[in-house]
Enzyme design. Structure first.
Site, mmCIF file in Angstrom:
data_model
loop_
_atom_site.group_PDB
_atom_site.id
_atom_site.type_symbol
_atom_site.label_atom_id
_atom_site.label_comp_id
_atom_site.label_asym_id
_atom_site.label_seq_id
_atom_site.Cartn_x
_atom_site.Cartn_y
_atom_site.Cartn_z
ATOM 1 N N ASP A 29 53.904 69.834 -65.165
ATOM 2 C CA ASP A 29 54.837 69.812 -66.291
ATOM 3 C C ASP A 29 56.231 70.296 -65.919
ATOM 4 O O ASP A 29 57.148 70.198 -66.719
ATOM 5 C CB ASP A 29 54.306 70.662 -67.449
ATOM 6 C CG ASP A 29 54.258 72.151 -67.106
ATOM 7 O OD1 ASP A 29 54.315 72.484 -65.907
ATOM 8 O OD2 ASP A 29 54.171 72.966 -68.043
ATOM 9 N N ASP A 44 48.251 71.606 -61.396
ATOM 10 C CA ASP A 44 49.216 72.703 -61.417
ATOM 11 C C ASP A 44 48.690 73.751 -62.387
ATOM 12 O O ASP A 44 48.147 73.407 -63.440
ATOM 13 C CB ASP A 44 50.579 72.193 -61.859
ATOM 14 C CG ASP A 44 51.598 73.309 -61.941
ATOM 15 O OD1 ASP A 44 51.706 74.074 -60.978
ATOM 16 O OD2 ASP A 44 52.282 73.417 -62.981
ATOM 17 N N THR A 74 50.273 76.410 -64.171
ATOM 18 C CA THR A 74 51.038 76.685 -65.372
ATOM 19 C C THR A 74 51.240 75.412 -66.177
ATOM 20 O O THR A 74 51.754 74.415 -65.675
ATOM 21 C CB THR A 74 52.394 77.301 -65.022
ATOM 22 O OG1 THR A 74 52.186 78.450 -64.206
ATOM 23 C CG2 THR A 74 53.144 77.696 -66.280
#
Length: 782
Positions: free
Chosen positions: A540, A304, A306
């Site tokens: 996250d 991912d 970010t």
């Protein structure tokens, strides 16, 4: 859209200290018995009462019945297995608890009008809990007030679609918030809550989905079937060959002891636990023992953007007014919009930090950001309704000038959002008539260690995929800056096919994916797995949970949402991406070293089974006493195995653990068994050699070949490995030289001619053992 609804006056007040204390006294507190964590007594029982220990204890009892207590040395394996097993589990549990405290979710409760954070075990019945995006629902309850609240209950029901929640609806523990905010009253806590009433997955170390575990279990199952009948048939034969039943039983116990892989399970667990404990020193929480093995087998790593490639710290760069909008109007609108969300995500928080809330903006309704819709909204009394979200979602296809500006900024690596306006009331769907007001420019920060770490994985043959909900051009720019190979191979996820096979084909040729929804991330993991890839997923945010849950290995950041940390198998508590190479190194060490140790133990079992069969058919005395086999096992397998299991080893991991072990160990075991039998037979045929001397010849021969096996499985050789084998040979020589030790093990120095025979047999057998790793692959290719 849920709107803002109050159904209880005490939603703002919560419980008083006296009310909390009363509920604690009544046992209405969210304390759950650790049903998956064993007590110390159960730990001791589990490590003592194992099948291997059971077999060894039965054999120990038999040797005592036969009257040869000196041959009971092998019971030391039971003691060491038990002591080390208990110690390593207690130590691992202590480290696990220490890190779980850092990783444990907290609850925000309203107490006397103040929102405070407490441990989830301190929540009591009737507490008012405050939740927002990414929060776990820690106890069952009833919604009191909410704004755009959506809960993902897939971990409970298997249904992946978020569930809209209204005031008065039930929320259940085990679900988590994906959008919106709200408050709910706790109705069922502790063991009465829904999640705790289910058969939860164990929250302790286990060997789930481990190729090593499956391979070792397969070996043990075969030996458990083979040992009893082989031992019984040998006993019948020795009753005729030996002068007394005691001697027959002694020989049978010797054969059975050799067939039991007594230290294999122990050294496997020790290697796993050493790896997990090493990770704890890097502040990485491994939920399972097999975690250290999994990353070493991963061949596709999905990232991912970010919070993984980037630091997750988003900063507001600037805004670019569009049309007739003025900079002051844009700043005021952003200030009012950002304060409309009581629980802003990082993007909205960055906007709020850069803009003061204006006066005179009265909020009527708000819709929080959703990763599924890619927009959030707010309606004000006099100014109208505004949206903030992805430009390609909010803009019309004919807004060519604005779309060109968006492309220009995204190609420079910036994140771009659009602020748009409508006269329509805020609803669940976008208003059809919208006007662009401004572009919002945000910046991501690449992690300082990202380039080095991603280059490391690429060099190790791991395929990298970047999967993000952001604009594909922005994601590709960040991927290129981070050094991800083939970052120009990109696609907008809205163009992805839904069929698994076609999706897998796109994944094979594409590296960067933008505008990916949570369900698409999950589907992409499944498509990769359908091509036999071992997939790791990092993330996250709440939008990563479904993919993390389905991946072979889910990796979450310590600052990520409670939901991601809850489903991930590895949590990087200090958010250091650089920890992953350490996890990979530990996994390689565990897999490669356990393979070496397994080769030693399976070789021993193979030659023991062969010797048992030959002796049983020939009706001759067994070539060893139990104490002599204990000596051989200690110096050629047990002590060296400990060093090998814990040694550094970063060789590339290959599939086929069980096949490789058997293809080496069975031939090596057969060679060892035939050579030992030949040396023993020659010594027995020599009229001047006693049985004790013949057994000494067999012992010297088997130990020498065992040391050759040790050197072969230790390759590539290092000075310390050669020294280890030499020291084991030296210790055995000392046993032969020291009279007390020689007498205890009932060994007699044989004639020189027999030692020459032993040396010749060892040389031939050793050469054949050395050739096994080269010959077997050639035979498999035919």
């Amino acid at each position: 859209m849920s709107g803002l609804v109050d159904v209880s006056a005490d939603v703002e007040i919560g419980l008083t200290p006296a009310e909390v204390a009363a509920r604690v006294r009544a046992g209405q507190v969210n304390r759950v018995k650790r049903g998956t964590e064993r007590s110390l007594i159960n730990v001791v029982r589990a490590n003592v009462l194992t099948p291997v220990n059971g077999i060894m204890l039965v054999l120990f009892a038999l040797i005592l019945v036969a009257g040869f207590w000196q041959d009971g040395l092998f019971v030391g394996v039971v003691i060491s297995n038990s002591v080390i097993g208990v110690w390593q589990e207690v130590k691992a549990r202590r480290e696990l608890r220490r890190l779980e405290v850092l990783n444990a979710p907290v609850a925000r409760v309203v107490r006397q009008g103040q929102v405070v954070e407490i441990d989830v075990q301190e929540v009591v019945a009737d507490d008012v809990l405050d939740v927002g995006p990414g929060d776990q629902i820690v106890v069952d309850g009833t919604v009191l007030r909410c704004s755009g609240l959506q809960a993902d209950e897939s971990l409970l029901t298997g249904e992946s679609e978020p569930v809209d929640k209204e005031a008065g609806d039930e929320v259940r523990s085990g679900s988590f918030v994906v959008a919106g905010t709200g408050r709910y009253r706790a109705t069922r806590v502790g063991n009465e809550s829904y999640a705790n009433s289910l058969a939860n997955e164990a929250k302790r170390f286990s060997l789930v989905n481990s190729e090593l575990r499956r391979g070792i279990n397969a070996i043990l199952k075969v030996l458990v079937v083979v040992i009893p009948p082989a031992s019984f048939l040998l006993l019948l034969s020795l009753l005729d060959a030996e002068p007394t039943w005691q001697r027959a039983l002694q020989g049978t116990v010797a054969a059975a002891v050799a067939m039991v892989p007594d230290g294999l399970v122990l050294l496997t667990s020790l290697a796993f636990v050493a790896g997990v404990l090493s990770l704890t020193r890097s502040r990485a929480l491994a939920k399972e023992l097999a975690t250290v093995e999994l990353l070493a087998r991963v061949d596709v790593l999905c990232l991912d953007k970010t919070g993984t490639i980037t630091t997750g710290e988003i900063s507001f760069a600037s805004s670019e007014p569009l049309g007739d909008a003025t900079p002051d109007f844009v700043a005021a609108t952003l200030g009012a919009f950002a304060t409309a969300d009581p629980r802003p995500n990082p993007t909205m928080d960055a906007i709020r930090r850069a803009h003061a809330p204006p006066g005179g903006w009265e909020l009527i309704a708000a819709e929080p950001f959703s990763s599924a819709t890619k927009w959030s909204g707010a309606q004000f009394a006099r100014q109208g309704t505004f949206y903030v979200g992805a430009p390609d979602i909010l803009l019309r296809p004919d807004d060519h000038q604005v779309l060109a500006a968006v492309d220009r900024h995204t190609s420079q690596g910036r994140r771009v959002l659009l602020l748009s306006r409508t006269d329509a009331a805020l609803g669940d769907e976008l208003a059809p008539q919208r006007w662009p007001v401004a572009l919002i420019l945000l910046e991501d920060t690449i992690r300082p260690d990202a380039n080095e770490i991603l280059r490391f994985f690429s060099e190790q043959g791991v395929i990298l995929k970047v999967i993000s909900g952001d604009n594909v051009e922005t994601v590709a720019s960040v991927a290129a800056r981070a050094g991800i190979p083939n970052a120009s191979a990109k696609i907008d996820a809205r163009e992805l096919p839904e069929e698994t096979e076609r999706l897998a084909e796109v994944l094979d040729r594409t590296t960067v994916f933008g505008r990916v929804t949570p369900h698409q991330k999950q589907a992409m993991v499944g498509a990769l797995q359908s091509r036999d890839h071992v997939v790791a997923m990092t993330g996250d945010g709440v939008n990563d949970v479904l993919a993390l849950k389905d991946a072979d290995m889910g990796i979450a950041m310590g600052t990520g949402s409670a939901a991601t940390r809850g489903v991930a198998q590895l949590v990087l508590l200090d958010n250091r991406f650089a920890t992953l190479p350490e996890v990979l190194a530990q996994g390689r060490r565990v897999i490669n070293n356990i393979e070496r140790v397994a080769n030693l133990f399976v070789t021993k079992a193979a030659y023991a089974v062969l010797l048992t069969a030959v002796v049983g058919l020939q009706g001759i005395p067994f070539p060893f006493l139990p104490r002599q086999l204990t000596l051989i096992g200690t110096f050629s397998i047990g002590l060296p195995g400990v060093f090998l299991a814990l040694a550094a080893n970063e060789s590339l991991v290959r599939a086929g653990f069980l096949r490789r072990v058997l293809s080496f160990s069975i031939p090596a075991g057969v060679i060892s068994g035939v050579a030992t039998w030949a040396a023993f037979a020659v010594a027995r045929a020599d009229g001047g050699t006693s049985l004790d001397e013949a057994r000494t010849v067999a012992t010297v021969t088997l130990l020498s070949i065992g040391l050759v096996v040790l050197v072969v499985v230790s390759r590539p050789l290092r000075a310390w490995k050669v020294g280890l084998a030499a020291s084991m040979a030296g210790l055995y020589t000392a046993v032969l030289v020291v009279p007390f030790a020689r007498d205890f093990f009932e060994m007699s120095v044989p004639p020189i001619s027999m030692l020459v025979v032993s040396a010749g047999v060892t040389a031939v057998a050793g050469a054949l053992v050395v050739a096994v790793p080269r010959v077997m692959p050639l035979l498999r290719q035919r």
